[in-house]
Design a protein around this motif. Structure first.
Motif, PDB file in Angstrom:
ATOM      1  N   PHE A 263      10.989   8.300   5.285  1.00 41.57           N
ATOM      2  CA  PHE A 263      10.503   9.282   5.452  1.00 41.57           C
ATOM      3  C   PHE A 263       9.646  10.368   4.304  1.00 41.57           C
ATOM      4  CE2 PHE A 263      10.476  14.097   5.647  1.00 41.57           C
ATOM      5  CZ  PHE A 263       9.580  14.718   6.562  1.00 41.57           C
ATOM      6  N   TYR A 264      11.293  10.486   3.400  1.00 38.71           N
ATOM      7  CA  TYR A 264      10.243  11.025   1.653  1.00 38.71           C
ATOM      8  C   TYR A 264       9.379  10.421   1.185  1.00 38.71           C
ATOM      9  CZ  TYR A 264      14.067  14.130   2.644  1.00 38.71           C
ATOM     10  OH  TYR A 264      14.716  15.706   3.015  1.00 38.71           O
ATOM     11  N   ASN A 265       9.133   9.004   1.077  1.00 35.82           N
ATOM     12  CA  ASN A 265       8.962   8.450   0.619  1.00 35.82           C
ATOM     13  C   ASN A 265       7.198   8.676   1.073  1.00 35.82           C
ATOM     14  OD1 ASN A 265      10.159   6.799  -1.636  1.00 35.82           O
ATOM     15  ND2 ASN A 265      10.929   5.101   0.132  1.00 35.82           N
ATOM     16  N   ARG A 266       6.798   8.134   2.423  1.00 30.19           N
ATOM     17  CA  ARG A 266       5.694   8.639   3.079  1.00 30.19           C
ATOM     18  C   ARG A 266       5.000  10.206   2.541  1.00 30.19           C
ATOM     19  NH1 ARG A 266       8.407   6.070   7.384  1.00 30.19           N
ATOM     20  NH2 ARG A 266       8.709   7.576   8.347  1.00 30.19           N
ATOM     21  N   ALA A 267       6.091  11.109   2.884  1.00 35.48           N
ATOM     22  CA  ALA A 267       5.440  12.083   2.148  1.00 35.48           C
ATOM     23  C   ALA A 267       5.238  12.127   1.091  1.00 35.48           C
ATOM     24  CB  ALA A 267       6.202  13.163   2.807  1.00 35.48           C
ATOM     25  N   LYS A 268       5.907  11.747   0.250  1.00 35.58           N
ATOM     26  CA  LYS A 268       4.588  11.635  -1.274  1.00 35.58           C
ATOM     27  C   LYS A 268       3.490  11.118  -1.221  1.00 35.58           C
ATOM     28  CE  LYS A 268       6.673  10.070  -5.758  1.00 35.58           C
ATOM     29  NZ  LYS A 268       7.221   8.983  -6.636  1.00 35.58           N
ATOM     30  N   THR A 269       3.632  10.171  -1.242  1.00 37.97           N
ATOM     31  CA  THR A 269       2.550   8.947  -0.543  1.00 37.97           C
ATOM     32  C   THR A 269       1.223  10.368   0.102  1.00 37.97           C
ATOM     33  OG1 THR A 269       3.453   7.177  -0.847  1.00 37.97           O
ATOM     34  CG2 THR A 269       1.150   7.054  -0.165  1.00 37.97           C
ATOM     35  N   ASP A 270       1.961  10.492   0.954  1.00 38.80           N
ATOM     36  CA  ASP A 270       0.720  11.680   1.424  1.00 38.80           C
ATOM     37  C   ASP A 270      -0.234  13.136   0.308  1.00 38.80           C
ATOM     38  OD1 ASP A 270       0.388   9.926   3.887  1.00 38.80           O
ATOM     39  OD2 ASP A 270       1.691  11.327   4.879  1.00 38.80           O
ATOM     40  N   ARG A 271       0.701  13.229   0.015  1.00 42.54           N
ATOM     41  CA  ARG A 271       0.841  14.457  -0.682  1.00 42.54           C
ATOM     42  C   ARG A 271       0.602  13.523  -2.080  1.00 42.54           C
ATOM     43  NH1 ARG A 271       6.181  16.013  -0.856  1.00 42.54           N
ATOM     44  NH2 ARG A 271       5.484  17.189   0.137  1.00 42.54           N
ATOM     45  N   MET A 272       0.250  12.468  -2.663  1.00 44.41           N
ATOM     46  CA  MET A 272       0.064  12.331  -4.208  1.00 44.41           C
ATOM     47  C   MET A 272      -1.648  12.489  -3.693  1.00 44.41           C
ATOM     48  SD  MET A 272       3.004   9.929  -5.467  1.00 44.41           S
ATOM     49  CE  MET A 272       1.616   9.267  -6.938  1.00 44.41           C
ATOM     50  N   VAL A 273      -1.739  11.510  -2.660  1.00 37.28           N
ATOM     51  CA  VAL A 273      -3.265  10.904  -2.072  1.00 37.28           C
ATOM     52  C   VAL A 273      -4.074  11.833  -1.492  1.00 37.28           C
ATOM     53  CG1 VAL A 273      -4.653   9.370  -0.947  1.00 37.28           C
ATOM     54  CG2 VAL A 273      -2.719   8.629  -1.890  1.00 37.28           C
ATOM     55  N   GLY A 274      -3.557  13.159  -0.976  1.00 33.54           N
ATOM     56  CA  GLY A 274      -4.225  14.002  -0.443  1.00 33.54           C
ATOM     57  C   GLY A 274      -4.548  14.778  -1.017  1.00 33.54           C
TER      58      GLY A 274
ATOM     59  N   TYR B 282      -3.301   4.075  -1.602  1.00 35.16           N
ATOM     60  CA  TYR B 282      -1.768   4.532  -0.614  1.00 35.16           C
ATOM     61  C   TYR B 282      -0.938   3.646  -1.117  1.00 35.16           C
ATOM     62  CZ  TYR B 282      -1.642   8.463   2.400  1.00 35.16           C
ATOM     63  OH  TYR B 282      -2.245   9.559   3.394  1.00 35.16           O
ATOM     64  N   GLY B 283      -1.666   2.509  -1.549  1.00 34.68           N
ATOM     65  CA  GLY B 283      -0.805   1.421  -2.374  1.00 34.68           C
ATOM     66  C   GLY B 283       0.176   1.482  -3.431  1.00 34.68           C
ATOM     67  N   ILE B 284      -1.037   1.869  -4.155  1.00 32.08           N
ATOM     68  CA  ILE B 284      -0.193   2.251  -5.006  1.00 32.08           C
ATOM     69  C   ILE B 284       0.104   3.266  -5.610  1.00 32.08           C
ATOM     70  CG2 ILE B 284      -1.550   2.519  -7.732  1.00 32.08           C
ATOM     71  CD1 ILE B 284      -2.939   1.000  -7.045  1.00 32.08           C
ATOM     72  N   ALA B 285       0.847   4.619  -4.877  1.00 33.54           N
ATOM     73  CA  ALA B 285       0.805   5.079  -4.965  1.00 33.54           C
ATOM     74  C   ALA B 285       2.679   5.147  -4.164  1.00 33.54           C
ATOM     75  CB  ALA B 285       0.544   6.688  -4.183  1.00 33.54           C
ATOM     76  N   GLY B 286       2.300   4.754  -2.811  1.00 31.93           N
ATOM     77  CA  GLY B 286       3.563   4.572  -2.951  1.00 31.93           C
ATOM     78  C   GLY B 286       4.367   4.022  -2.901  1.00 31.93           C
ATOM     79  N   ALA B 287       3.871   2.562  -4.328  1.00 35.91           N
ATOM     80  CA  ALA B 287       4.653   1.407  -4.602  1.00 35.91           C
ATOM     81  C   ALA B 287       5.149   2.120  -6.600  1.00 35.91           C
ATOM     82  CB  ALA B 287       4.061   0.499  -5.275  1.00 35.91           C
ATOM     83  N   GLY B 288       4.563   3.572  -6.307  1.00 39.23           N
ATOM     84  CA  GLY B 288       5.282   4.543  -7.329  1.00 39.23           C
ATOM     85  C   GLY B 288       5.187   3.992  -8.761  1.00 39.23           C
ATOM     86  N   GLU B 289       4.138   3.184  -9.007  1.00 36.33           N
ATOM     87  CA  GLU B 289       3.401   3.243  -9.630  1.00 36.33           C
ATOM     88  C   GLU B 289       2.634   3.975 -10.680  1.00 36.33           C
ATOM     89  OE1 GLU B 289       1.492  -1.141  -9.423  1.00 36.33           O
ATOM     90  OE2 GLU B 289       3.416  -1.892  -8.252  1.00 36.33           O
ATOM     91  N   CYS B 290       1.819   4.236  -9.680  1.00 38.33           N
ATOM     92  CA  CYS B 290       1.182   5.285 -10.804  1.00 38.33           C
ATOM     93  C   CYS B 290       1.027   6.999  -9.930  1.00 38.33           C
ATOM     94  CB  CYS B 290      -0.435   5.290 -10.568  1.00 38.33           C
ATOM     95  SG  CYS B 290      -1.900   5.644 -11.626  1.00 38.33           S
ATOM     96  N   PRO B 291       1.578   7.446 -10.686  1.00 38.65           N
ATOM     97  CA  PRO B 291       2.343   9.286 -10.000  1.00 38.65           C
ATOM     98  C   PRO B 291       0.825  10.108  -9.793  1.00 38.65           C
ATOM     99  CG  PRO B 291       4.088   8.263 -11.792  1.00 38.65           C
ATOM    100  CD  PRO B 291       2.515   7.264 -12.046  1.00 38.65           C
ATOM    101  N   ALA B 292       0.048   9.974 -10.654  1.00 36.84           N
ATOM    102  CA  ALA B 292      -0.912  11.066 -11.110  1.00 36.84           C
ATOM    103  C   ALA B 292      -2.281  10.673 -10.480  1.00 36.84           C
ATOM    104  CB  ALA B 292      -1.434  11.356 -13.083  1.00 36.84           C
ATOM    105  N   LEU B 293      -2.315   8.694  -9.957  1.00 37.09           N
ATOM    106  CA  LEU B 293      -3.719   7.760  -9.604  1.00 37.09           C
ATOM    107  C   LEU B 293      -4.791   8.346 -10.517  1.00 37.09           C
ATOM    108  CD1 LEU B 293      -3.497   9.162  -5.731  1.00 37.09           C
ATOM    109  CD2 LEU B 293      -2.708   7.137  -6.703  1.00 37.09           C
ATOM    110  N   ASN B 294      -4.044   7.579 -11.470  1.00 36.47           N
ATOM    111  CA  ASN B 294      -5.663   7.514 -12.715  1.00 36.47           C
ATOM    112  C   ASN B 294      -5.555   6.398 -13.062  1.00 36.47           C
ATOM    113  OD1 ASN B 294      -5.806  10.652 -13.029  1.00 36.47           O
ATOM    114  ND2 ASN B 294      -4.082  10.697 -14.827  1.00 36.47           N
ATOM    115  N   LEU B 295      -6.758   5.868 -12.221  1.00 36.65           N
ATOM    116  CA  LEU B 295      -6.293   4.286 -12.429  1.00 36.65           C
ATOM    117  C   LEU B 295      -7.676   3.522 -12.941  1.00 36.65           C
ATOM    118  CD1 LEU B 295      -5.732   4.012  -8.343  1.00 36.65           C
ATOM    119  CD2 LEU B 295      -4.217   4.286 -10.216  1.00 36.65           C
ATOM    120  N   VAL B 296      -7.119   2.679 -13.583  1.00 41.92           N
ATOM    121  CA  VAL B 296      -8.681   1.473 -13.880  1.00 41.92           C
ATOM    122  C   VAL B 296      -9.104   0.528 -13.113  1.00 41.92           C
ATOM    123  CG1 VAL B 296      -7.341   1.566 -16.268  1.00 41.92           C
ATOM    124  CG2 VAL B 296      -7.429  -0.230 -14.394  1.00 41.92           C
ATOM    125  N   ALA B 297     -10.825   0.474 -13.131  1.00 40.30           N
ATOM    126  CA  ALA B 297     -11.608  -0.335 -12.244  1.00 40.30           C
ATOM    127  C   ALA B 297     -11.232  -1.303 -11.792  1.00 40.30           C
ATOM    128  CB  ALA B 297     -12.794   0.242 -12.449  1.00 40.30           C
TER     129      ALA B 297
END
Length: 103
Positions: free
Chosen positions: A13-24, A80-95
């Protein structure tokens, strides 16, 4: 056994909420809402996830905004996949492939 199941469900539950928050928050920023507005928008995604039966409400809520920000559903899924894996908290991703992600 029941206690272990409870802790597993709670963690999910907490992981889903964290992922929704980051991507949202990312979607809110793309909508031009500013930092505070994006954070409030992200909380709406979290709330949508909480009230949904399957926990996908946050994703479903954000999908409704894709045409407004010029993002394809596969990019949202990737975020969502990256945020859910916890690999990239800020979602600053490369192409990646055809996805045009921030760097």
């Amino acid at each position: 056994m029941q206690r272990q199941y409870f802790f597993l469900e709670e963690r999910q539950f907490y992981n889903r909420a964290k992922t929704d928050r980051m991507v949202g928050k990312w979607v809110g920023e793309r909508l031009g809402l500013g930092a505070v507005g994006a954070a409030l928008y992200a909380e709406r995604a979290v709330e949508a996830g909480i009230v949904s039966r399957d926990g996908r409400g946050g994703f479903d809520f954000l999908v409704t905004q894709l045409s407004n920000i010029g993002v394809r559903i596969d990019e949202l899924r990737a975020r969502y996949g990256i945020a859910g894996a916890g690999e990239c908290p800020a979602l600053n991703l490369v192409a990646v492939g055809s996805l045009s992600l921030d760097h």
